[in-house]
Design an enzyme around this catalytic site. Structure first.
Site, PDB file in Angstrom:
ATOM      1  N   HIS A  66       0.846  -1.191   0.000  1.00 30.56           N
ATOM      2  CA  HIS A  66       0.000   0.000   0.000  1.00 30.56           C
ATOM      3  C   HIS A  66       0.881   1.240   0.000  1.00 30.56           C
ATOM      4  O   HIS A  66       2.090   1.149   0.189  1.00 30.56           O
ATOM      5  CB  HIS A  66      -0.887   0.018   1.252  1.00 30.56           C
ATOM      6  CG  HIS A  66      -0.081   0.188   2.498  1.00 30.56           C
ATOM      7  ND1 HIS A  66       0.578  -0.862   3.101  1.00 30.56           N
ATOM      8  CD2 HIS A  66       0.222   1.292   3.227  1.00 30.56           C
ATOM      9  CE1 HIS A  66       1.243  -0.405   4.157  1.00 30.56           C
ATOM     10  NE2 HIS A  66       1.036   0.900   4.246  1.00 30.56           N
ATOM     11  N   HIS A 116       5.866   6.354  -1.401  1.00 30.16           N
ATOM     12  CA  HIS A 116       6.648   5.116  -1.322  1.00 30.16           C
ATOM     13  C   HIS A 116       5.758   3.934  -0.950  1.00 30.16           C
ATOM     14  O   HIS A 116       4.773   4.087  -0.250  1.00 30.16           O
ATOM     15  CB  HIS A 116       7.804   5.247  -0.321  1.00 30.16           C
ATOM     16  CG  HIS A 116       7.366   5.213   1.103  1.00 30.16           C
ATOM     17  ND1 HIS A 116       6.806   6.300   1.750  1.00 30.16           N
ATOM     18  CD2 HIS A 116       7.388   4.214   2.017  1.00 30.16           C
ATOM     19  CE1 HIS A 116       6.514   5.972   2.995  1.00 30.16           C
ATOM     20  NE2 HIS A 116       6.847   4.703   3.186  1.00 30.16           N
TER      21      HIS A 116
END
Length: 180
Positions: free
Chosen positions: A46, A128
């Site tokens: 995620h 990220h």
């Protein structure tokens, strides 16, 4: 031990990749993660928008109200580099450019959480996706041969659950990225 509703839960908001993107990210982890690191399970991949930490069950409605206050449009971001961050010992797919719309969503989430006296990170936002943990052997940053595009039309509230077989992330609720 899994958190029960009475205890509350460790919560965060995230963009959740579809199955195809999760599979591509998992392949990247297998192909490029430092030796000895621990790949993140594909189902856990995620992009965190706002981390709240442990939130009592009695505050869950306020968390969801904060999310409902966020306005934005569907957006596309690109993961274009692989980096290892030595201090948290993680190996990540990162995006060098934060789309303006995504930065706005993050700022709105943080403001809505603060307005409801809920915790949120204050560190600068970085695109990220953690691909592996316990990455101790330092690798130089490297560009991906081709950026991985990610089209997001919604974001979610996620619970981090500790289980005997490791940590699992479970989406609890979703909100559209749609201006109203």
């Amino acid at each position: 031990m899994t958190s029960t509703p009475a205890d509350g839960a460790r919560l965060f908001f995230a963009l959740w990749p579809d199955a195809a993107l999760r599979a591509r990210l998992a392949r990247l982890a297998r192909a490029h993660a430092p030796a000895g690191s621990r790949p993140v399970a594909a189902d856990n991949l995620h992009l965190t928008l706002a981390f709240l930490g442990q939130v009592p069950a009695t505050r869950r409605a306020a968390v969801e109200e904060a999310a409902a206050a966020v306005r934005g449009a569907p957006l596309t971001l690109a993961l274009d580099r692989l980096e290892q961050w030595p201090r948290p010992q993680v190996f990540c797919a990162v995006g060098s450019q934060v789309p303006e719309g995504l930065q706005g969503v993050v700022e709105q989430l943080r403001a809505a959480l603060a307005a409801r006296d809920l915790p949120s990170e204050t560190r600068p936002f970085r695109i990220h996706v953690t691909l592996a943990r316990k990455a101790r052997r330092l690798l130089a940053p490297q560009p991906l041969p081709a950026p991985l595009p990610w089209h997001a039309e919604r974001f979610c509230l996620v619970a981090s659950e500790s289980r005997p077989d490791g940590v699992h992330y479970r989406p609890l609720a979703w909100w559209p990225l749609a201006a109203e």
